[in-house]
Design a protein around this motif. Structure first.
Motif, mmCIF file in Angstrom:
data_model
loop_
_atom_site.group_PDB
_atom_site.id
_atom_site.type_symbol
_atom_site.label_atom_id
_atom_site.label_comp_id
_atom_site.label_asym_id
_atom_site.label_seq_id
_atom_site.Cartn_x
_atom_site.Cartn_y
_atom_site.Cartn_z
ATOM 1 N N PRO A 219 0.875 -1.385 -0.124
ATOM 2 C CA PRO A 219 0.060 0.093 0.008
ATOM 3 C C PRO A 219 0.845 1.381 -0.023
ATOM 4 O O PRO A 219 0.427 2.148 -0.689
ATOM 5 C CB PRO A 219 -1.016 -0.168 1.299
ATOM 6 C CG PRO A 219 -0.918 -1.616 1.439
ATOM 7 C CD PRO A 219 0.438 -2.162 1.006
ATOM 8 N N PRO A 220 2.004 1.415 0.779
ATOM 9 C CA PRO A 220 2.777 2.717 0.605
ATOM 10 C C PRO A 220 3.461 2.782 -0.833
ATOM 11 O O PRO A 220 3.481 3.975 -1.037
ATOM 12 C CB PRO A 220 3.771 2.192 1.785
ATOM 13 C CG PRO A 220 3.251 1.566 2.592
ATOM 14 C CD PRO A 220 2.520 0.625 1.721
ATOM 15 N N LEU B 150 0.621 4.033 -2.825
ATOM 16 C CA LEU B 150 0.499 5.473 -2.319
ATOM 17 C C LEU B 150 1.521 6.622 -2.926
ATOM 18 O O LEU B 150 1.178 7.732 -3.074
ATOM 19 C CB LEU B 150 0.482 5.799 -0.717
ATOM 20 C CG LEU B 150 -1.026 5.230 -0.123
ATOM 21 C CD1 LEU B 150 -0.876 4.961 1.349
ATOM 22 C CD2 LEU B 150 -2.213 6.261 -0.368
ATOM 23 N N LEU C 55 -0.442 9.298 -4.645
ATOM 24 C CA LEU C 55 -0.582 11.030 -4.001
ATOM 25 C C LEU C 55 0.284 11.831 -4.819
ATOM 26 O O LEU C 55 -0.132 13.202 -4.722
ATOM 27 C CB LEU C 55 0.587 10.576 -2.835
ATOM 28 C CG LEU C 55 -0.004 10.233 -1.494
ATOM 29 C CD1 LEU C 55 0.920 9.924 -0.420
ATOM 30 C CD2 LEU C 55 -1.114 10.956 -1.022
ATOM 31 N N MET D 285 -7.355 2.172 -0.283
ATOM 32 C CA MET D 285 -6.081 2.926 0.530
ATOM 33 C C MET D 285 -5.452 3.406 -0.870
ATOM 34 O O MET D 285 -5.144 4.840 -0.658
ATOM 35 C CB MET D 285 -5.102 1.810 1.125
ATOM 36 C CG MET D 285 -5.539 1.253 2.470
ATOM 37 S SD MET D 285 -4.375 0.502 3.231
ATOM 38 C CE MET D 285 -4.629 -1.083 2.863
ATOM 39 N N MET E 95 -7.593 6.247 -2.315
ATOM 40 C CA MET E 95 -7.692 7.383 -1.294
ATOM 41 C C MET E 95 -6.543 8.199 -1.486
ATOM 42 O O MET E 95 -6.848 9.688 -1.153
ATOM 43 C CB MET E 95 -7.589 6.845 0.100
ATOM 44 C CG MET E 95 -7.424 7.867 1.441
ATOM 45 S SD MET E 95 -7.170 7.068 2.747
ATOM 46 C CE MET E 95 -5.583 6.708 2.891
ATOM 47 N N PHE F 216 -4.529 17.577 -1.656
ATOM 48 C CA PHE F 216 -4.234 18.347 -0.387
ATOM 49 C C PHE F 216 -2.864 18.793 -0.258
ATOM 50 O O PHE F 216 -2.433 19.713 0.271
ATOM 51 C CB PHE F 216 -4.769 17.237 0.737
ATOM 52 C CG PHE F 216 -6.269 16.913 0.718
ATOM 53 C CD1 PHE F 216 -6.898 17.786 0.064
ATOM 54 C CD2 PHE F 216 -6.348 15.853 1.404
ATOM 55 C CE1 PHE F 216 -8.638 17.476 0.258
ATOM 56 C CE2 PHE F 216 -7.611 15.519 1.778
ATOM 57 C CZ PHE F 216 -8.756 16.217 0.839
ATOM 58 N N ILE F 217 -1.760 17.683 -0.837
ATOM 59 C CA ILE F 217 -0.601 18.010 -0.761
ATOM 60 C C ILE F 217 -0.204 19.014 -1.734
ATOM 61 O O ILE F 217 0.697 19.933 -1.370
ATOM 62 C CB ILE F 217 0.363 16.634 -0.822
ATOM 63 C CG1 ILE F 217 -0.061 15.804 0.360
ATOM 64 C CG2 ILE F 217 1.737 17.045 -0.810
ATOM 65 C CD1 ILE F 217 0.536 14.438 -0.069
ATOM 66 N N PRO G 34 -1.266 23.230 -1.161
ATOM 67 C CA PRO G 34 -0.435 24.284 -0.683
ATOM 68 C C PRO G 34 0.978 24.172 -0.799
ATOM 69 O O PRO G 34 1.607 25.235 -0.848
ATOM 70 C CB PRO G 34 -0.664 23.581 0.935
ATOM 71 C CG PRO G 34 -0.989 22.351 0.615
ATOM 72 C CD PRO G 34 -1.882 22.320 -0.320
ATOM 73 N N LEU G 35 1.519 22.989 -1.304
ATOM 74 C CA LEU G 35 2.831 22.993 -1.751
ATOM 75 C C LEU G 35 3.064 23.845 -2.979
ATOM 76 O O LEU G 35 4.089 24.599 -2.914
ATOM 77 C CB LEU G 35 3.149 21.624 -2.106
ATOM 78 C CG LEU G 35 4.883 21.162 -2.655
ATOM 79 C CD1 LEU G 35 5.552 21.510 -1.427
ATOM 80 C CD2 LEU G 35 4.841 19.907 -3.120
ATOM 81 N N PHE H 73 9.821 10.581 -5.532
ATOM 82 C CA PHE H 73 8.518 9.746 -4.852
ATOM 83 C C PHE H 73 8.064 8.452 -5.422
ATOM 84 O O PHE H 73 7.922 7.457 -4.850
ATOM 85 C CB PHE H 73 7.388 10.907 -4.584
ATOM 86 C CG PHE H 73 6.792 10.673 -2.946
ATOM 87 C CD1 PHE H 73 7.716 11.285 -2.145
ATOM 88 C CD2 PHE H 73 5.693 10.228 -3.029
ATOM 89 C CE1 PHE H 73 6.858 11.292 -0.753
ATOM 90 C CE2 PHE H 73 5.019 9.989 -1.606
ATOM 91 C CZ PHE H 73 5.815 10.656 -0.700
ATOM 92 N N VAL I 199 10.710 5.703 -5.652
ATOM 93 C CA VAL I 199 10.390 4.907 -4.331
ATOM 94 C C VAL I 199 9.363 3.973 -4.377
ATOM 95 O O VAL I 199 9.394 2.505 -4.023
ATOM 96 C CB VAL I 199 10.232 5.923 -3.107
ATOM 97 C CG1 VAL I 199 9.962 4.955 -1.763
ATOM 98 C CG2 VAL I 199 11.561 6.679 -3.033
ATOM 99 N N MET J 188 -12.085 11.862 -0.021
ATOM 100 C CA MET J 188 -10.935 11.318 0.151
ATOM 101 C C MET J 188 -11.461 10.106 1.209
ATOM 102 O O MET J 188 -11.020 8.706 1.095
ATOM 103 C CB MET J 188 -9.634 11.932 0.777
ATOM 104 C CG MET J 188 -8.623 11.055 0.862
ATOM 105 S SD MET J 188 -7.155 12.037 1.737
ATOM 106 C CE MET J 188 -7.408 11.795 3.468
#
Lengths: 44, 467
Positions: free
Chosen positions: B24-25, B28, B32, B160, B163, B170-171, B174-175, B205, B208, B301
């Protein structure tokens, strides 16, 4: 870094799992917190 | 060439003892990043002032021209997911995620050059075409991998990842604003540098994610998990080849189920700010409306994870029934909330509607897996995403044009959206009917057992079909 299935075991340490989740979790939580702060404007 | 072999599916097969919770990571990491697409609009105003800096000049790009960047990206999302779905499935997730990362970062870099040279077509090509292909490939590859790792909880697993797609904005939002504030000067807007930095961050990212992703070994199953001895009526244990799946009524019924659910949600998502201010004039200020949009994004989300997880317990078909029944009730309630001036009820309705919009996206891969098996679920999911592209046109068009029609026919602004809400409820009735017609896939579409890899072609299944 290759991971061909040779039948050897590859036990993933809990630390590695935690690190992976923190890596994605921190930016996500930061983004959610920023959005939540903005969303609070609705209730002011 | 050794590096390229690192990307092969065979090099991503997990050894015994590998924890599936690493996957899952990895998913993501990709979702993301590509979820940034939802936050692209933060660049719209700055990009209309690249020459004028403080205000737009006639030489600056228009908002209508910039709007095409997102539209092209969405078009290529659907197209690439459909065209490359089989390649993603057969080549493995690492190759697909690596490719998506290169395309996504490349899209940002090319767009940065477009900003520097003030050539809009380069941004269309960069973010629109390259970025759109990255969206399509990046969206489907981790989803199908997670389904294979979590046969006991496919809804939760895909929830997951998807989502993350909702959370990406969201990231990014603002970034992007922060980076532009750092790079902007009195003579420079800072968009170009922001694109370069974001492209570099997203590349790292996503790499990874591509590195840590694994596919389960053939025959692997989670410890303590026993597959049901017999297939249940609505959960198939047989696989269907991607192009055979397109011939089934089930695929097209689910296509309409997704399209109608998304059409209803996307229509209000894009217009929530204006709609809330016009339905509650003087009560919901522009700042409060922005807060409502933020709150809806959180429900979007959260709904992706919660509804998809719930579907593991109540079944996919029942989950969609919930979406349609609840959606019909809530859409009908919105005009009442507007008429009675009940802001809390209005906000509640919209937040639940949007949670079901997100839930529709995250539940559908598991629905496909139940119908068509796991083998080509990524490729079939890719084709299904064309429903998203179609809904992206239907939803905003219905909301905008009906509002215009009502206002030009003398309907007060506060009530201009009422008919739209009833039409959305009507669309959900059609969606309910489509969902009701979904039955188990006929055995003639099932692939033959023990047929291998790409050899699993139409010829093979044609034999099964005629058997």
């Amino acid at each position: 870094m290759t991971n061909q299935n040779t039948g050897e075991a590859e036990t993933t340490s809990p630390l590695k799992i935690a690190a992976a989740w923190i890596f994605v979790g921190i930016p996500l939580l930061w983004g959610v917190s920023q959005t939540l702060i903005n969303a609070m404007q609705l209730f002011k | 060439m050794a590096f390229l072999s690192f990307l092969d599916r065979s090099h991503t097969v997990a050894k015994p003892g590998f924890s599936r919770w690493m996957v899952p990571p990895a998913a993501l990491c990709v979702h993301l990043c590509i979820g940034q697409a939802y936050a692209l609009s933060v660049f719209n105003l700055p990009m209309t002032k690249l020459i004028g800096i403080s205000q737009s000049t006639p030489e600056d790009w228009k908002l209508t021209e910039l709007g095409w960047i997102f539209s092209i990206a969405m078009l290529f999302l659907g197209g690439s997911a459909a065209v490359f779905g089989r390649w993603v499935e057969e080549g493995g997730p690492r190759r697909a995620m690596f490719t998506a990362g290169c395309l996504w970062a490349g899209g940002f870099f090319l767009s940065a050059i477009g900003v520097k040279l003030h050539m809009l077509w380069l941004i269309y090509l960069g973010y629109g075409v390259l970025g759109g292909c990255a969206l399509g490939i990046g969206y489907i590859s981790p989803v199908s991998t997670l389904i294979k790792w979590f046969p006991d909880r496919p809804g939760m697993a895909t929830g997951m990842a998807i989502m993350g797609f909702g959370g990406g904005a969201f990231i990014a939002s603002p970034l992007s604003v922060w980076l532009m504030s750092k790079f902007s000067t009195a003579t420079h807007v800072g968009v170009m540098e922001t694109f370069v930095v974001m492209g570099a961050i997203y590349f790292c990212f996503m790499m990874v994610g591509a590195t840590i992703v694994r596919v389960p070994a053939p025959g692997w199953k989670p410890a303590g998990y026993t597959p049901p001895a017999a297939a249940t009526k609505m959960i198939s244990r047989n696989d269907v080849y991607v192009y055979d799946a397109l011939k089934t009524p089930q695929f097209w019924l689910i296509w309409w189920v997704l399209c109608l659910n998304v059409t209803a949600g996307i229509g209000v998502l894009g217009q929530a700010s204006a709609m809330s201010q016009e339905m509650f004039p003087g009560v919901i200020t522009p700042i409060a409306a922005a807060g409502l949009v933020g709150l809806m994004s959180l429900f979007n989300m959260g709904g992706r994870f919660c509804w998809a997880s719930l579907s593991d317990f109540i079944g996919r078909k029942n989950t969609y029934f919930c979406f349609f029944v609840l959606g019909i009730i809530l859409y009908i309630t919105v005009p009442y909330a507007g008429g009675s001036g009940n802001v809390a009820l209005f906000a509640f309705c919209f937040c639940i509607i949007i949670s079901m919009y997100g839930g529709g996206f995250s539940t559908v891969p598991a629905y496909l897996r139940d119908m068509f098996g796991t083998r080509y679920v990524g490729a079939i999911h890719g084709w299904l995403l064309t429903a998203w592209s179609a809904a992206g046109i239907f939803g905003p068009v219905i909301v905008n044009y009906l509002r215009e029609y009502n206002i030009t026919h003398g309907v007060p602004k506060a009530q201009a959206y009422n008919n739209t809400m009833y039409i959305m409820a009507g669309l959900l009735v059609i969606g309910f009917i489509c969902n009701a017609f979904v039955r188990a896939v006929h055995a003639r579409y099932h692939m033959k057992p023990d047929t291998d890899g790409s050899a699993l072609n139409a010829a093979g299944t044609a034999k099964a079909a005629t058997a």
